[in-house]
Design a protein around this motif. Structure first.
Motif, PDB file in Angstrom:
ATOM      1  N   SER A 206       0.822  -1.209   0.000  1.00  0.00           N
ATOM      2  CA  SER A 206       0.000   0.000   0.000  1.00  0.00           C
ATOM      3  C   SER A 206       0.856   1.259   0.000  1.00  0.00           C
ATOM      4  CB  SER A 206      -0.903   0.021   1.239  1.00  0.00           C
ATOM      5  OG  SER A 206      -1.694  -1.141   1.310  1.00  0.00           O
ATOM      6  N   GLN A 207       0.234   2.371  -0.315  1.00  0.00           N
ATOM      7  CA  GLN A 207       0.898   3.662  -0.230  1.00  0.00           C
ATOM      8  C   GLN A 207       1.211   3.966   1.229  1.00  0.00           C
ATOM      9  OE1 GLN A 207      -2.576   5.847  -1.796  1.00  0.00           O
ATOM     10  NE2 GLN A 207      -2.457   7.110   0.043  1.00  0.00           N
ATOM     11  N   PRO A 208       2.203   4.841   1.497  1.00  0.00           N
ATOM     12  CA  PRO A 208       2.536   5.167   2.885  1.00  0.00           C
ATOM     13  C   PRO A 208       1.382   5.882   3.577  1.00  0.00           C
ATOM     14  CG  PRO A 208       3.639   6.664   1.374  1.00  0.00           C
ATOM     15  CD  PRO A 208       3.033   5.586   0.539  1.00  0.00           C
ATOM     16  N   THR A 209       1.243   5.652   4.872  1.00  0.00           N
ATOM     17  CA  THR A 209       0.214   6.328   5.665  1.00  0.00           C
ATOM     18  C   THR A 209       0.697   7.711   6.025  1.00  0.00           C
ATOM     19  OG1 THR A 209      -0.519   4.213   6.573  1.00  0.00           O
ATOM     20  CG2 THR A 209      -1.178   6.205   7.762  1.00  0.00           C
ATOM     21  N   THR A 210      -0.050   8.727   5.623  1.00  0.00           N
ATOM     22  CA  THR A 210       0.356  10.110   5.905  1.00  0.00           C
ATOM     23  C   THR A 210       0.220  10.436   7.380  1.00  0.00           C
ATOM     24  OG1 THR A 210      -0.344  10.783   3.693  1.00  0.00           O
ATOM     25  CG2 THR A 210      -0.043  12.528   5.306  1.00  0.00           C
ATOM     26  N   ALA A 211      -0.844   9.959   8.006  1.00  0.00           N
ATOM     27  CA  ALA A 211      -1.132  10.294   9.402  1.00  0.00           C
ATOM     28  C   ALA A 211      -0.131   9.647  10.352  1.00  0.00           C
ATOM     29  CB  ALA A 211      -2.549   9.847   9.756  1.00  0.00           C
ATOM     30  N   GLY A 212      -0.086  10.174  11.589  1.00  0.00           N
ATOM     31  CA  GLY A 212       0.810   9.643  12.597  1.00  0.00           C
ATOM     32  C   GLY A 212       0.195   9.658  13.980  1.00  0.00           C
ATOM     33  N   LYS A 213       0.780   8.867  14.862  1.00  0.00           N
ATOM     34  CA  LYS A 213       0.266   8.759  16.228  1.00  0.00           C
ATOM     35  C   LYS A 213       1.383   8.216  17.122  1.00  0.00           C
ATOM     36  CE  LYS A 213      -3.399   6.395  18.868  1.00  0.00           C
ATOM     37  NZ  LYS A 213      -4.558   5.470  18.785  1.00  0.00           N
ATOM     38  N   ILE A 214       1.425   8.672  18.365  1.00  0.00           N
ATOM     39  CA  ILE A 214       2.353   8.093  19.320  1.00  0.00           C
ATOM     40  C   ILE A 214       1.652   6.908  19.992  1.00  0.00           C
ATOM     41  CG2 ILE A 214       3.835   8.503  21.316  1.00  0.00           C
ATOM     42  CD1 ILE A 214       4.536  10.171  18.817  1.00  0.00           C
ATOM     43  N   ARG A 215       2.233   5.717  19.889  1.00  0.00           N
ATOM     44  CA  ARG A 215       1.624   4.508  20.429  1.00  0.00           C
ATOM     45  C   ARG A 215       1.434   4.592  21.949  1.00  0.00           C
ATOM     46  NH1 ARG A 215       4.833   3.626  16.332  1.00  0.00           N
ATOM     47  NH2 ARG A 215       4.393   2.055  14.732  1.00  0.00           N
ATOM     48  N   HIS A 242       5.862  13.940  12.745  1.00  0.00           N
ATOM     49  CA  HIS A 242       4.568  14.612  12.624  1.00  0.00           C
ATOM     50  C   HIS A 242       4.480  15.823  13.551  1.00  0.00           C
ATOM     51  CE1 HIS A 242       3.741  10.679  10.845  1.00  0.00           C
ATOM     52  NE2 HIS A 242       2.705  11.233  10.246  1.00  0.00           N
ATOM     53  N   ASN A 243       3.585  16.705  13.212  1.00  0.00           N
ATOM     54  CA  ASN A 243       3.437  17.943  13.980  1.00  0.00           C
ATOM     55  C   ASN A 243       2.552  17.750  15.206  1.00  0.00           C
ATOM     56  OD1 ASN A 243       2.987  19.468  10.771  1.00  0.00           O
ATOM     57  ND2 ASN A 243       4.914  19.154  11.840  1.00  0.00           N
ATOM     58  N   VAL A 244       2.827  18.539  16.214  1.00  0.00           N
ATOM     59  CA  VAL A 244       1.997  18.572  17.422  1.00  0.00           C
ATOM     60  C   VAL A 244       0.913  19.644  17.279  1.00  0.00           C
ATOM     61  CG1 VAL A 244       2.028  19.048  19.912  1.00  0.00           C
ATOM     62  CG2 VAL A 244       3.817  17.630  18.888  1.00  0.00           C
ATOM     63  N   GLN A 253      -4.902  17.756   8.192  1.00  0.00           N
ATOM     64  CA  GLN A 253      -5.272  16.359   8.337  1.00  0.00           C
ATOM     65  C   GLN A 253      -4.133  15.470   7.832  1.00  0.00           C
ATOM     66  OE1 GLN A 253      -7.861  15.142   9.783  1.00  0.00           O
ATOM     67  NE2 GLN A 253      -9.181  16.920  10.029  1.00  0.00           N
ATOM     68  N   GLY A 254      -3.679  14.557   8.680  1.00  0.00           N
ATOM     69  CA  GLY A 254      -2.578  13.682   8.305  1.00  0.00           C
ATOM     70  C   GLY A 254      -1.217  14.248   8.649  1.00  0.00           C
ATOM     71  N   PHE A 255      -1.158  15.505   9.005  1.00  0.00           N
ATOM     72  CA  PHE A 255       0.119  16.120   9.361  1.00  0.00           C
ATOM     73  C   PHE A 255       0.265  16.286  10.872  1.00  0.00           C
ATOM     74  CE2 PHE A 255      -0.695  17.375   4.992  1.00  0.00           C
ATOM     75  CZ  PHE A 255       0.496  17.008   4.390  1.00  0.00           C
ATOM     76  N   VAL A 256      -0.842  16.569  11.545  1.00  0.00           N
ATOM     77  CA  VAL A 256      -0.841  16.683  13.005  1.00  0.00           C
ATOM     78  C   VAL A 256      -1.105  15.303  13.605  1.00  0.00           C
ATOM     79  CG1 VAL A 256      -1.976  17.766  14.993  1.00  0.00           C
ATOM     80  CG2 VAL A 256      -1.653  19.061  12.877  1.00  0.00           C
ATOM     81  N   LEU A 257      -0.404  14.986  14.686  1.00  0.00           N
ATOM     82  CA  LEU A 257      -0.598  13.705  15.361  1.00  0.00           C
ATOM     83  C   LEU A 257      -2.072  13.433  15.643  1.00  0.00           C
ATOM     84  CD1 LEU A 257       2.261  13.937  18.023  1.00  0.00           C
ATOM     85  CD2 LEU A 257       2.167  12.307  16.126  1.00  0.00           C
ATOM     86  N   ASN A 258      -2.511  12.224  15.388  1.00  0.00           N
ATOM     87  CA  ASN A 258      -3.902  11.862  15.658  1.00  0.00           C
ATOM     88  C   ASN A 258      -4.255  12.018  17.133  1.00  0.00           C
ATOM     89  OD1 ASN A 258      -4.164  11.236  12.965  1.00  0.00           O
ATOM     90  ND2 ASN A 258      -4.232   9.016  13.266  1.00  0.00           N
ATOM     91  N   ASN A 259      -3.285  11.783  18.001  1.00  0.00           N
ATOM     92  CA  ASN A 259      -3.526  11.911  19.451  1.00  0.00           C
ATOM     93  C   ASN A 259      -2.755  13.089  20.042  1.00  0.00           C
ATOM     94  OD1 ASN A 259      -1.063  10.622  19.012  1.00  0.00           O
ATOM     95  ND2 ASN A 259      -1.224   9.339  20.844  1.00  0.00           N
ATOM     96  N   THR A 260      -2.746  14.198  19.293  1.00  0.00           N
ATOM     97  CA  THR A 260      -1.945  15.341  19.738  1.00  0.00           C
ATOM     98  C   THR A 260      -2.386  15.893  21.083  1.00  0.00           C
ATOM     99  OG1 THR A 260      -1.027  17.480  19.070  1.00  0.00           O
ATOM    100  CG2 THR A 260      -3.329  17.078  18.488  1.00  0.00           C
ATOM    101  N   GLU A 261      -3.677  15.867  21.380  1.00  0.00           N
ATOM    102  CA  GLU A 261      -4.136  16.401  22.663  1.00  0.00           C
ATOM    103  C   GLU A 261      -3.552  15.604  23.824  1.00  0.00           C
ATOM    104  OE1 GLU A 261      -8.373  16.673  22.742  1.00  0.00           O
ATOM    105  OE2 GLU A 261      -8.456  18.123  21.092  1.00  0.00           O
ATOM    106  N   GLU A 262      -3.508  14.292  23.682  1.00  0.00           N
ATOM    107  CA  GLU A 262      -2.940  13.431  24.721  1.00  0.00           C
ATOM    108  C   GLU A 262      -1.441  13.692  24.875  1.00  0.00           C
ATOM    109  OE1 GLU A 262      -3.029   8.668  25.906  1.00  0.00           O
ATOM    110  OE2 GLU A 262      -3.489   9.307  23.856  1.00  0.00           O
ATOM    111  N   VAL A 263      -0.745  13.841  23.739  1.00  0.00           N
ATOM    112  CA  VAL A 263       0.695  14.107  23.764  1.00  0.00           C
ATOM    113  C   VAL A 263       0.964  15.468  24.390  1.00  0.00           C
ATOM    114  CG1 VAL A 263       2.739  14.458  22.344  1.00  0.00           C
ATOM    115  CG2 VAL A 263       1.139  12.616  21.776  1.00  0.00           C
ATOM    116  N   GLN A 264       0.216  16.485  23.973  1.00  0.00           N
ATOM    117  CA  GLN A 264       0.409  17.824  24.530  1.00  0.00           C
ATOM    118  C   GLN A 264       0.196  17.837  26.041  1.00  0.00           C
ATOM    119  OE1 GLN A 264      -1.286  21.291  22.532  1.00  0.00           O
ATOM    120  NE2 GLN A 264      -1.560  20.078  20.677  1.00  0.00           N
TER     121      GLN A 264
END
Length: 444
Positions: A206-215, A242-244, A253-264
């Motif tokens: 598959s194509q690369p996944t643009t989105a990101g997340k901290i596990r 990925h951006n915070v 969309q796809g550039f900011v972490l999916n779970n940025t609120e949790e990381v912040q």
């Protein structure tokens, strides 16, 4: 002088010299010396390197170049060699690359890139890398020959850790499920390198996944690192792909972490003031929620930008720098004459390449709306292209007066009349209202 006096003097000198060699290391230990000095690190992001061995001048490679969003794919080896030359001159403590080292996760590209950068290690300059969303198990990993695209070996997590081993070998700790790790820098700082990418554990189709997340497991590991740093009174710097924050409210969309609120929330709990990232290719510095995020622009576009990060005990300074391949070529006596002649114009070529991609964006939008009049197309495309160049360079900190004058121009008036999308985009990229993007200083 009597023999007895000579002997006494000799014994005295032996004792003094012995004390000198015993005492010197305890007075000037290496860690204390380093912590008292400034240390500099260069930050690269998104070079998207494609090894020359993986392409020719055929139809397939020409096609991929037209979809490369203004990236130079023809002279990447030379631009990296120019960076290495500059780095060896300035001798920073290390080079940090915040992801998308390769175009699409080709293992050969990673191996060739490491070879190009190998003089750094020989000079005692560490190389600390993180993968980007294009680097690990990317189903688009290809070799371009003639009119064909052929699959080529992908980079696995194990490959990445082996090829770019420096950071892992020097690490204090590594996360249990991904490629995150931490480093002690001097006695005062702890770098935490966060793998924010979503990738499979096996080869992908598959194509690369643009989105990101901290596990989840990495967040647990991260908190332990933050707690240890707090106990040791170390200042923490976070590096990730990925951006915070939302650096562009129109395209995030796809550039900011999916779970940025949790990381912040976690970073705020431990009063982490600074984050370094990439991914969006644009140079930008912004502050939000008492944290500052510095995005270093893609090394593969416009002017080969990189960040120069200088650390001392109580102060941090970041400054955007650029590499002139044209200057490097002029000073390089070993280049073949035909290549040298071409590269003497590389700086202009590189900016023109990105400018043309900005024009393409405008032309495509207007043509899709059924507008074919060049008296409309050309002024609008020129305005969008110039704005794009400045925005991605981080040269968009304009005054209200400068913006007002641009909006009086014919191109802007036509844009306002014919494309709401382009107007909204240009209104944003013309003026940065947060922080200047070229420099940042922080006092602890």
């Amino acid at each position: 002088m009597k023999k007895k006096d000579v002997f006494t003097l000799f014994v005295f000198l032996v004792i003094i010299l012995g004390l000198f060699f015993i005492i010197k290391p305890t007075i000037f230990p290496k860690d204390q010396q380093k912590s008292a000095e400034k240390e500099t690190f260069f930050i690269l992001s998104d070079p998207h390197f494609l090894a020359p061995e993986l392409h020719d001048e055929g139809k397939a490679f020409s096609l991929i170049k037209r979809t490369a969003a203004g990236k130079d794919l023809d002279y990447q080896k030379e631009s990296l060699e120019a960076f290495v030359t500059e780095t060896l001159k300035k001798k920073p403590a290390g080079v940090i690359i915040t992801g998308d080292l390769t175009l699409n996760g080709e293992k050969i590209s990673a191996e060739v890139m490491k070879k190009i950068l190998s003089p750094l290690k020989k000079a005692g300059i560490s190389l600390y890398t993180l993968p980007g969303n294009h680097d690990i198990h990317d189903g688009w990993a290809r070799k371009y020959q003639g009119d064909k695209q052929e699959k080529t070996a992908q980079i696995s997590p194990k490959d990445f850790k082996k090829i770019f081993s420096d950071g892992y070998e020097e690490s204090l700790s590594q996360a249990p499920e991904d490629l995150s790790y931490s480093l002690k820098i001097q006695n005062n700082y702890r770098f935490i390198m966060l793998d924010s990418n979503l990738y499979s554990l096996d080869d992908s189709t598959s194509q690369p996944t643009t989105a990101g997340k901290i596990r989840a497991s990495t967040l647990t590991w991260l908190e332990k690192q933050l707690q240890e740093a707090k106990e040791k009174k170390q200042k923490v710097l976070i590096f990730t792909h990925h951006n915070v924050f939302k650096h562009n409210p129109l395209v995030y969309q796809g550039f900011v972490l999916n779970n940025t609120e949790e990381v912040q929330k976690l970073l705020q709990k431990y009063h982490v003031p600074l984050i370094f990232s990439g991914h969006i290719h644009a140079q930008d510095i912004m502050t939000e929620n008492k944290m500052t995020e510095i995005v270093t622009s893609s090394y593969g576009i416009i002017d080969h930008g990189y960040g120069e990060l200088t650390l001392s005990k109580d102060k941090l300074n970041y400054e955007r720098k650029t590499i002139s391949v044209s200057t490097w070529a002029k000073e390089n006596k070993d280049l073949p004459s035909d290549l040298k002649e071409t590269l003497l114009n590389h700086d202009n070529y590189l900016e023109k390449l990105f400018y043309t991609d900005g024009e393409r964006l405008a032309y495509q939008d207007l043509l899709d709306k059924g507008i074919y009049d060049k008296k409309i197309l050309d002024p609008v495309a020129n305005l969008v292209a110039k704005g794009n160049v400045n925005y991605f360079k981080g040269a968009d900190f304009l005054s209200d007066e400068e913006v007002a004058n641009i909006k009086l121009e014919n191109g802007y008036q036509l844009l306002k009349e014919h494309s709401e999308f382009l107007k909204e985009y240009v209104d944003f990229i013309l003026q940065d209202k947060n922080l200047p993007d070229q420099n940042f200083s922080y006092d602890y």
